[in-house]
Design an enzyme around this catalytic site. Sequence first.
Site, PDB file in Angstrom:
ATOM      1  N   THR A   1      -3.886   2.529   3.597  1.00 20.57           N
ATOM      2  CA  THR A   1      -4.705   3.390   4.435  1.00 20.57           C
ATOM      3  C   THR A   1      -4.218   4.156   5.397  1.00 20.57           C
ATOM      4  O   THR A   1      -4.814   5.467   5.932  1.00 20.57           O
ATOM      5  CB  THR A   1      -5.900   2.350   4.900  1.00 20.57           C
ATOM      6  OG1 THR A   1      -6.343   1.560   3.884  1.00 20.57           O
ATOM      7  CG2 THR A   1      -7.078   3.137   5.721  1.00 20.57           C
TER       8      THR A   1
ATOM      9  N   THR B   1      -2.785  -2.796   3.895  1.00 20.32           N
ATOM     10  CA  THR B   1      -3.176  -4.120   4.507  1.00 20.32           C
ATOM     11  C   THR B   1      -3.205  -5.322   3.533  1.00 20.32           C
ATOM     12  O   THR B   1      -3.275  -6.373   3.845  1.00 20.32           O
ATOM     13  CB  THR B   1      -4.128  -4.006   5.374  1.00 20.32           C
ATOM     14  OG1 THR B   1      -5.559  -3.995   4.712  1.00 20.32           O
ATOM     15  CG2 THR B   1      -4.221  -3.080   6.568  1.00 20.32           C
ATOM     16  N   ASP B   2      -3.472  -4.795   2.273  1.00 24.66           N
ATOM     17  CA  ASP B   2      -3.895  -5.812   1.226  1.00 24.66           C
ATOM     18  C   ASP B   2      -2.767  -6.798   1.020  1.00 24.66           C
ATOM     19  O   ASP B   2      -3.125  -7.847   0.847  1.00 24.66           O
ATOM     20  CB  ASP B   2      -4.183  -5.082  -0.208  1.00 24.66           C
ATOM     21  CG  ASP B   2      -5.795  -4.691  -0.382  1.00 24.66           C
ATOM     22  OD1 ASP B   2      -6.283  -4.239   0.643  1.00 24.66           O
ATOM     23  OD2 ASP B   2      -6.334  -5.199  -1.479  1.00 24.66           O
TER      24      ASP B   2
ATOM     25  N   LYS C   1      -4.299 -11.922   6.396  1.00 23.32           N
ATOM     26  CA  LYS C   1      -5.285 -10.984   6.570  1.00 23.32           C
ATOM     27  C   LYS C   1      -6.523 -11.821   6.161  1.00 23.32           C
ATOM     28  O   LYS C   1      -6.628 -12.444   5.180  1.00 23.32           O
ATOM     29  CB  LYS C   1      -5.273 -10.023   5.429  1.00 23.32           C
ATOM     30  CG  LYS C   1      -6.226  -8.860   5.745  1.00 23.32           C
ATOM     31  CD  LYS C   1      -6.166  -7.796   4.484  1.00 23.32           C
ATOM     32  CE  LYS C   1      -7.256  -6.818   4.504  1.00 23.32           C
ATOM     33  NZ  LYS C   1      -7.210  -5.661   3.984  1.00 23.32           N
TER      34      LYS C   1
END
Lengths: 441, 441
Positions: free
Chosen positions: A99, A175-176, A254
């Site tokens: 992203t 970020t995953d 996360k």
Amino acid sequence: MSLEGYRGKALDILSKLNVNIGDIIEISRDSFKIKGILMPSYSRDDSIIVIKMENGYNVGISVDNSKISVLEKRIQKPLNVMPEKEEKSEVKIISTGGTIASKIEYETGAVRPALSTEEIIQFMPEINEIAKISAEILFSILSENMSPDKWIKIAEAIKSAFDKGNLGVVIAHGTDTLAYTAAALSFSLKKLQGPVVLVGSQRSSDRPSSDSPINLYSSVLLAKKAPFGEVVINMHGESSDLYTLAHRGVKVRKMHTSRRDAFQSINDKPLAKVLWLEKEIKILRPDYHTKDEETTVDSKFDNRVFLLKYYPGFDPSFIDYLVDTKKIRGIIIEGTGLGHTSTELLDSFKKAAKDGIFLGMTSQCIFGRVNMNVYTTGRLLQQVGVVPLEDMLPEVALVKLMWVLAHENDIEKIKNLMLTNLVGEINSRHSLDFFPRWYHE
Amino acid sequence: MSLEGYRGKALDILSKLNVNIGDIIEISRDSFKIKGILMPSYSRDDSIIVIKMENGYNVGISVDNSKISVLEKRIQKPLNVMPEKEEKSEVKIISTGGTIASKIEYETGAVRPALSTEEIIQFMPEINEIAKISAEILFSILSENMSPDKWIKIAEAIKSAFDKGNLGVVIAHGTDTLAYTAAALSFSLKKLQGPVVLVGSQRSSDRPSSDSPINLYSSVLLAKKAPFGEVVINMHGESSDLYTLAHRGVKVRKMHTSRRDAFQSINDKPLAKVLWLEKEIKILRPDYHTKDEETTVDSKFDNRVFLLKYYPGFDPSFIDYLVDTKKIRGIIIEGTGLGHTSTELLDSFKKAAKDGIFLGMTSQCIFGRVNMNVYTTGRLLQQVGVVPLEDMLPEVALVKLMWVLAHENDIEKIKNLMLTNLVGEINSRHSLDFFPRWYHE
């Protein structure tokens, strides 16, 4: 004229004003007046213009019934981006996708990684004031497609960047799986000349609430100025935009699908807080790993492993299949509570251990430490060969096991390495304030 | 004389004083004086006596250099426990095992479920003042050995307790799989005449810091007085002993291996706060399910399911094995971020979906909601048949799928039920304060 992304109504008005992206403009309507830098637009609504405000955030405002005036024409000076050949940069930004490097696909409305690092920097021109940067696009993938072979390429690119004299490295990444990559790099780069700062973004750059510019800016600041030689993830610390946090790469997770402060340290404190407006790095723990003389890379992974999350009703024959058919070399169990599974799994674990397969126990509670000496089940599991892995996160234990298996064949040496604190993945000292505070009113 | 567990030095002194368990004594040394109820001892040190203080906690004190005096001899009146035949109890306590019903094995030092419910009540005689209770030992197992067939037996025992006229039911249960059982009972008992309160303990009853007495006391209070007909988990709310929290059974998770406040609501607010000292139940959300006229039980589970936690390097052929060899009927995926896996898994998912297997997506972030419309990967996964399961916890989605599969064969009906909010497992409204606050100093 540079008016990327603008169409229709907004393009008309901006063209007439002879304004360029990067100029400082003011837009006013009845009740408000906003001043800021004109940003590229990816809005689907052609009447919206995007302005970056002084607090670092972008805001989208409709040109309808608004008055726009140009406050400062900024000469379109070339960005402080070094071409690949020049080697005198201070911070290298390696982009892998995600992203933080993405824009909206107009045809589907979905987000896709596409922007070059140079384009990212356009969003935060202030980066030029803190460090001479050079940029490299290593991959352009969504991080759910990250894989162990790519971890190796990132590690090599980091080594190469330090060899060329950079003070620090920033990795732009989705970020995953950011935390998995951070763990992989932590084990691969045990000696580092400077900070390796992994950064992502939870909201894409074209959204008003995007965390991209601030995360990237504070990551470049960290990469240039932080005193440690460690791999960290640097993201928004809380929902406000006052600071980012640099979390140790093996103690972070996360914890939310969409919040900007989704990344949080688990069973540990963050290494540093970055007050980006003040350009200040506040070290939160003094026991960081200092910079080494040279950077060494030892990056290989054996992914003949499995992460087994236990649940009531789990069929033990899955374990037999992993061992007998898939010939895996190790299992990280995400057990319940202090490190348990049903005793129905004991026979399959016993057989696996006899076949020389490493069995490590972590907890699906996430917080806290496993302790397999308190209850009968824990003792029985240990007797058949399951190794309690202290307070290691399940995901980190899995990545560590991939790394260890690529370096050792002897099961005793594997067990020994898994229980050795290599880069801070095991924290022997917990404090009460590691557990966050829930709101109960 | 009743001095259970005492040996050696402590037994000598207590015997000479002609004191019994349950009497109020005072123990004083140079610097302190403690008053409380003499409790049974399981200490390995024979000089320790255990006293329950007014705040509900037990403390162990050495008799060495201490002066003990008996303040009040309490007549050994029989406990307010109804024999099985008498049917006029108000709250039924069903014991399944776990720490809340356990004591130390002297031979190994490990903890094992052993105490009867009557013995548990001995730890908290005040329970007699709030409700007439009856007790039943249904199982005596550590909860890591809990299984779907036992969930059914618990559901039936609850129905039977309400049919006999109890106002509420307390289930004493180990903490390891307490949240799985809570979810299973929530789906099984959609109509309830009163509260079903699951309770466990993180520290065994013989330890000074045990949360057993307070958790049990406040659970009986809830079972008798709470206005809802729902399944809740009631445990310590924070590390202090001021209150417990009643969490909705489908929105709660064990978040720490050892803390007393390990259970916390995720993506939701707790239903109630129990200020046990004040005997007060504070309802935190008004939208609870009220009591029904009758209790219905519909408890069956098909455990041909799998909980797949995705990680980089995951081998897609494992999915083929689940589908082709194990003939499973559904997979709950614990994906990354907003609900993703590597696109390398697409083919296997596509094949599974074509075989009529339900594929549901949750997030390993735990907090937040999946959204598979934002990124390309999410859209591709949906195209091959993966269903985004909103903000459901992975463990709850798994238990729900077991329940749904036992009730439906048609894949469209299965999908429909999985996306229908049956008992509060899907929360369409999130608020910012659901995410806990980490400490960053």
